[in-house]
Write a protein that holds these residues in place. Structure first.
Motif, mmCIF file in Angstrom:
data_model
loop_
_atom_site.group_PDB
_atom_site.id
_atom_site.type_symbol
_atom_site.label_atom_id
_atom_site.label_comp_id
_atom_site.label_asym_id
_atom_site.label_seq_id
_atom_site.Cartn_x
_atom_site.Cartn_y
_atom_site.Cartn_z
ATOM 1 N N ALA D 70 0.834 -1.206 0.000
ATOM 2 C CA ALA D 70 0.000 0.000 0.000
ATOM 3 C C ALA D 70 0.870 1.258 0.000
ATOM 4 C CB ALA D 70 -0.917 -0.003 1.217
ATOM 5 N N MET D 83 -4.543 -2.309 -3.301
ATOM 6 C CA MET D 83 -4.559 -2.770 -1.909
ATOM 7 C C MET D 83 -5.971 -3.159 -1.468
ATOM 8 S SD MET D 83 -2.382 -3.396 0.511
ATOM 9 C CE MET D 83 -3.068 -4.463 1.791
ATOM 10 N N GLN D 84 -6.964 -2.429 -1.971
ATOM 11 C CA GLN D 84 -8.344 -2.799 -1.657
ATOM 12 C C GLN D 84 -8.645 -4.185 -2.212
ATOM 13 O OE1 GLN D 84 -7.270 0.148 -2.728
ATOM 14 N NE2 GLN D 84 -8.575 1.841 -2.020
ATOM 15 N N LEU D 87 -7.055 -6.866 0.006
ATOM 16 C CA LEU D 87 -7.742 -7.132 1.270
ATOM 17 C C LEU D 87 -9.045 -7.896 1.035
ATOM 18 C CD1 LEU D 87 -7.726 -6.679 4.377
ATOM 19 C CD2 LEU D 87 -9.315 -4.792 3.958
ATOM 20 N N LEU D 187 -6.406 1.119 4.850
ATOM 21 C CA LEU D 187 -5.608 0.882 3.636
ATOM 22 C C LEU D 187 -5.144 2.190 3.023
ATOM 23 C CD1 LEU D 187 -7.692 -1.946 1.891
ATOM 24 C CD2 LEU D 187 -5.910 -2.129 3.656
ATOM 25 N N PHE D 245 -1.767 -0.968 10.250
ATOM 26 C CA PHE D 245 -1.515 -2.280 9.629
ATOM 27 C C PHE D 245 -0.988 -3.316 10.621
ATOM 28 C CE2 PHE D 245 -1.689 -2.323 4.863
ATOM 29 C CZ PHE D 245 -2.280 -1.076 4.700
#
Lengths: 336, 383, 383, 336
Positions: D70, D83-84, D87, D187, D245
């Motif tokens: 990220a 990054m979304q 996840l 994120l 994180f």
């Protein structure tokens, strides 16, 4: 008119309210007598009746004319509620009320217990005033300070008090209520502006005199930038206080008072921080005068509502006005 | 040295201008969305500028004999305040009205005044300013664009950059070297009026962070100018530029360029959002700051009206105003994101995005904040 | 150069210290009002310092052979975090524990270590620092206090100022000139341990803005020191002082010195005040900042534990922490005055007043903010 | 582990996501194909399955391990929701759900009209994503972006969208709801930190290179002070994102996510302002890369709640915890 009053006040306080006078009164040295001497000097100057009508023996000034009185009081950290006294006497003189002897301050809050005990948690100048104007909403009343239990409500050097009257004698001395917090806020904003201007002058002087790494620190770009930012805040505070005082009558207008207290209070953090940062350790000592003014600035910021309190009042009023243009609200509700 | 600013008010005869300006703008801007109006003094509309001129609102402070309004700086304050706070597109005539006209009036020959000023007042002559160069930055004394004497006038070579609106202006007033070398700094600089339609002038617009093009790069390649291109005295360019910057800095632009955003947010709060102490306090704080800045700007205007040159005071108000304008989109954004379940309407988001993106330019124009603060420090007597 | 700071956590064996420290403080500080606890690392209580020593919590990182705890910098972090956040009065031993002890351990002779370190660990030797002089300010290289060789040691003459706690300390480690002239700057400076009970030492406490006396002016008038007064090498004073300042700056003092105020306000909000979005947001913001600053301080501590010397990183955390601490009383004051009809209790007002008044000193100790930022800039490679 | 991932991501984005790639995708140049090429490169790198269990063919990383992905995405202003996607795929892979093709973003808000139309006013990356995870509270659902009306919800260069699905086909792709705003906030805080670090690096380079008044502006005290303040904010933002994180699992913790988004968002104003101030006019042009990062920072600050939103959540949680020590709350509710 303003210049004459400014000069006269400067001369008066230069004579009778030196930094060491301020320290003595803050510490209670000399007791009530020390305060009485200073108060007598203020009274004899005639300033206490500045807003009283000429017909009743006063000077008949407008609040706008009287602005320099409050400003210069701030410039000297005058530890007595001169401007509050002037306003209360001015407004009282419009009725048939008898004008009391001695200094008058305005309480910041009030609560009344079921048994009739009156408590104010934050009375600016409460420790040194003779009378306290307490605003009960439906009316306001002068209570004698001597009848109250007093406790200092602040840190070192504070003359603010928590006050408590058990069964106060409520006789006469009644005024219309509900606006006195705004009035107090307006008056103290000019004192704030004066105290800030004094710290600016001290900071300019120190920066030009103090030599470090072989030259005056005023030559350092970073000092110049900081002091300029400080000056901007002082100029804004001075203008805000003038907005608060801008009336040909005696009573501040609510929105103008709100702007005055909001903007001057908001300037305190920056002005105080830069003043101390430039002065270094010297400005942090008791014996140097800077602390007389920065301590006062923080206390006056707290008195009668801080910037967020007055911001909320202005914001609610703006929303309630239903205006779609902020400028129109500013033009119509405020001086300028 | 800096003088204190005293509260003053706008004379009634100047305040009286407001109603007609407001009525004109209500009609002219009807239906223009906020994200377009937010451009305001970056918004270009030559036709709109000419309509203002027809109303007599350009060149308000210039003498009537040159087509001006013969009015005081207060009159201009009222008109400008209305234009900017409403978000009128004024960039076409802005520089001519604010500084080129007054500059020509102050330093120009009678012939120049008779030629340029009426055209400015009619909205027919738009101006840009040629100060910065690629390697000069804030160091204007290092300019290298050079005008060399010819039999009939001057031959111009060099390059200017960050020139607002050059590609849609008629004239540039350029700071150029007429004698000496860059090492001579302030000495040997002069101001020239350059007709941008002349041969040898090339203009390249530069796109900015908002996707618009205002800035330009301007190249001069053997541009032949007449004798009458020189404005003021040869070698007095530095002094004249300093005076010109004072005109630039003393206007009220620096407190009103984000008001369209503030008002769009105000309407959203009043219409769609529940009362929340945080939002209400922020709104009230901005209104309070605006009130005080306006009082300060009026006080500077009063000094102008009295014929003073409040250079340092104007710098102080400009720097404070820039702080206000640059903080505003940051603060309003924070508030708009304070409850993601009540999202802001699209036009408000677009207005916010535009103002956020454009806001760094507020401290580019008319001197960086560091330069202004240096001026204030000198005015305060720091030495 | 500056290194990035990575998230890390306190090892379990060091974290395990917390419970006993907390239990000790709960008892020792029971009933002490917040405006007294707010003094914390300005609060003097020699008896309290000796009780901490008896627990083994002074000189934690010094070797056991000299009476220390032989623990890592994480162990000290946990103890210091508990002491400062609770507002324990630690100033008596603070400088000895934080910097004089480590300095003597690093540069002292075996005799000096055997003499001073056990006393420091027992809370019997309190130290102060003699750096500033009346005309030096931040320019330490300009010191003029001078030690001249004698048959049996040194003769000291000169003056120090802003020396914290000199009037109630046993020793001063002073930066003095042992050769050359002030114009030689860094060259010719040395550090001396001065027994403050010696003849010729005069100490004048200076009252500060809070009415307390911490700062002192110290005069040396033909003070006769033994050979063993010199600490480290003659002429290495500048290098040693730089190392000492690194000890000073890398501690967690700079994020915890106003926590007593924050907690007193937190309790007031929870107990007496209705939920108001402005207050809640301010509270949450401070908790968030504290969380991040603490993570950064722990990361610096980890570098110390690995034997690195994170000078620039520590300066960065200190400057950010000072911002947090200096802003806090300003922000809490604004909130406390947000509803004058619900006034704050007296002890909270007194705590606020104390922290407000003392807060300018946060950027005096261990280098002004400008000096720290200059260090950061160099660490970032600005040249 | 982190260093390896950092270096691999740097190499990958250095190759396939240059500033000009970013510009082309922002402007829609090359259409969906341009995005598809970039997405394929990301997919082939294997990063999209970083959080998917090894048993299901992924890398089985923790969220903490994945932090550099990220961060580096932010350092390159990657205009796709990598990054979304990581996840959502990671969490979906813990169930039996089929993992969809293409990029996935997380909507910032949702409302459902009585006739079943689903509207989200602020979908970060909504203009360029293939799927949108919409959190209905009781459950969350993946909706296909192609089925929606999209309008850009931002200024120049924005890839955020207002999206509207009329009678969306709700079939499968269901996940537990209610925490996705915090996940999205967490994120994006790391992307914010990455973008801020990039602007710091650009600012340091520019200050050392740019000569004015005869020397690099980096030599000016005022520039040094400003850039130091900027660096402090960037360091704090980077640490805050790491706090967010810091879990050995895949899901951010609520309070950690709140701190991450609060503190990174709060840094945006200072970092962006100083970057632009140092760069002067050059940083204000479209052709110079600074604007790619500062524009993004302002947008990401707005996404999933600004600092005041998360401050209120932290403040309410702290008051609800009934703690009398802020430090204990910080230690117990948060990593460190």
């Amino acid at each position: 008119m303003r210049e004459i009053i400014f000069d006269a006040m400067e001369q008066l306080l230069g004579d009778c309210c030196s930094p060491n006078h301020v320290r003595r009164i803050e510490r209670g040295e000399g007791g009530p007598k020390e305060r009485a001497v200073l108060w007598r000097a203020l009274q004899e100057s005639g300033f206490t009746d500045a807003l009283v009508a000429e017909a009743r023996g006063g000077s008949g000034l407008s609040l706008s004319d009287a602005y320099p009185i409050a400003f210069v009081a701030g410039r000297h950290a005058l530890p007595l509620p001169l401007m509050q006294t002037i306003l209360v006497r001015g407004i009282m003189s419009e009725t048939n009320a008898e004008l009391p002897e001695g200094s008058i301050t305005i309480a910041g809050d009030v609560s009344v217990t079921p048994d009739g005990t009156v408590v104010s948690n934050y009375v600016p100048f409460g420790e040194v005033a003779d009378w306290v104007l307490v605003d009960f909403g439906d009316r306001a009343q002068l209570l004698p300070a001597t009848g109250a239990q007093r406790h200092i409500a602040g840190g070192y050097g504070s003359v603010n008090a928590r006050m408590r009257w058990t069964n106060p004698s409520i006789s006469g001395n009644e005024l219309p209520g509900s606006h006195w917090r705004a009035y107090g806020a307006c008056l103290i904003s000019a004192m704030l502006a004066g105290a800030m201007e004094r710290t600016l002058n001290m900071t300019l002087g120190y920066a030009n005199d103090r030599v470090q790494f072989g030259r005056p620190i005023a030559k350092l770009q970073i000092i110049q930038q900081q002091v300029s930012v400080m000056a901007e805040q002082v100029f804004a505070a001075r203008m805000a206080a003038q907005v608060g005082f801008s009336t040909a009558g005696t009573r501040p207008k609510l929105m103008a008072a709100a702007v005055a207290k909001q903007r001057t209070s908001e300037a305190v953090g920056t002005v105080s921080s830069i003043a101390h940062s430039v002065h270094g350790a010297m400005g942090f000592t008791e014996e140097y005068d800077l602390q007389l003014f920065t301590r006062r600035m923080h206390e006056w910021r707290l008195a009668y509502g801080t910037e967020v309190y007055w911001s909320k009042i202005i914001g609610r009023e703006l929303l309630a006005a239903g205006e779609s243009r902020t400028l129109d609200f500013v033009r119509q509700s405020l001086a300028g | 040295m800096i003088e204190s600013l005293e509260l003053t008010s706008i004379p009634a005869e100047d305040e009286a201008l407001r109603a007609s300006v407001r009525a004109f703008l209500d009609e002219a801007l009807d239906g223009v969305p906020a994200d377009v109006r937010a451009r305001s003094w970056m918004g270009y509309d030559a036709d709109f500028s000419r309509r203002l001129a027809a109303k007599g609102w350009l060149g308000l402070t210039l003498p009537k004999e040159y087509g001006g309004g013969g009015r005081s700086s207060f009159a201009r304050f009222v008109v400008v305040e209305e234009l900017l706070s409403a978000g009128a597109p004024v960039t076409a005539h802005w520089i001519a009205d604010r500084q080129s006209g007054p500059l020509i009036h102050k330093y120009g020959s009678e012939v120049q005044k008779k030629f340029y000023l009426p055209r400015i007042c009619r909205g027919e002559a738009f101006f840009c300013i040629g100060m910065s160069e690629p390697n000069s930055g804030s160091d204007l004394a290092s300019v290298t664009t050079r005008a060399v004497r010819t039999d009939s006038g001057w031959k111009l070579n060099g390059r200017k950059i960050w020139t607002t609106n050059a590609y849609r202006s008629h004239y540039m007033i350029a700071l150029v070297r007429t004698s000496g070398e860059p090492a001579d700094r302030y000495k040997g600089l002069s101001q020239m009026i350059v007709d941008l339609s002349f041969q040898g002038v090339t203009v390249r617009p530069i796109h900015d962070i908002t996707g618009d093009a205002h800035f330009c790069e301007v190249f001069f390649d053997d541009v032949m100018l007449g004798d009458d291109a020189l404005i003021g005295a040869e070698g007095s360019g530095w002094e004249q530029v300093t005076a010109e910057l004072a005109f630039e800095r003393s206007g009220p632009e620096r407190i009103y360029s984000t008001l369209v955003l503030l008002d769009e947010w105000l309407v959203f709060l009043g219409r769609d959002m529940p009362v929340d102490d945080g939002r209400v306090a922020l709104l009230g704080r901005m209104a309070s700051q605006l009130c005080v800045l306006r009082a300060m700007a009026i006080s500077v205007t009063e000094k102008l009206a009295r014929g003073e040159s409040p250079v340092v005071e104007a710098a102080l108000v400009k720097d404070l105003g820039t702080e206000f304008e640059q903080q505003m989109p940051l603060l309003i954004a924070d508030s708009l994101g304070d409850d993601p379940d009540r999202p802001a309407p699209s036009v408000l988001l677009k207005t916010l995005a535009y103002v956020t993106q454009i806001s760094p330019s507020f401290s580019l124009r008319g001197g960086t904040r560091e330069i202004l603060r240096g001026m204030i420090a000198r005015g305060l007597g720091l030495r």
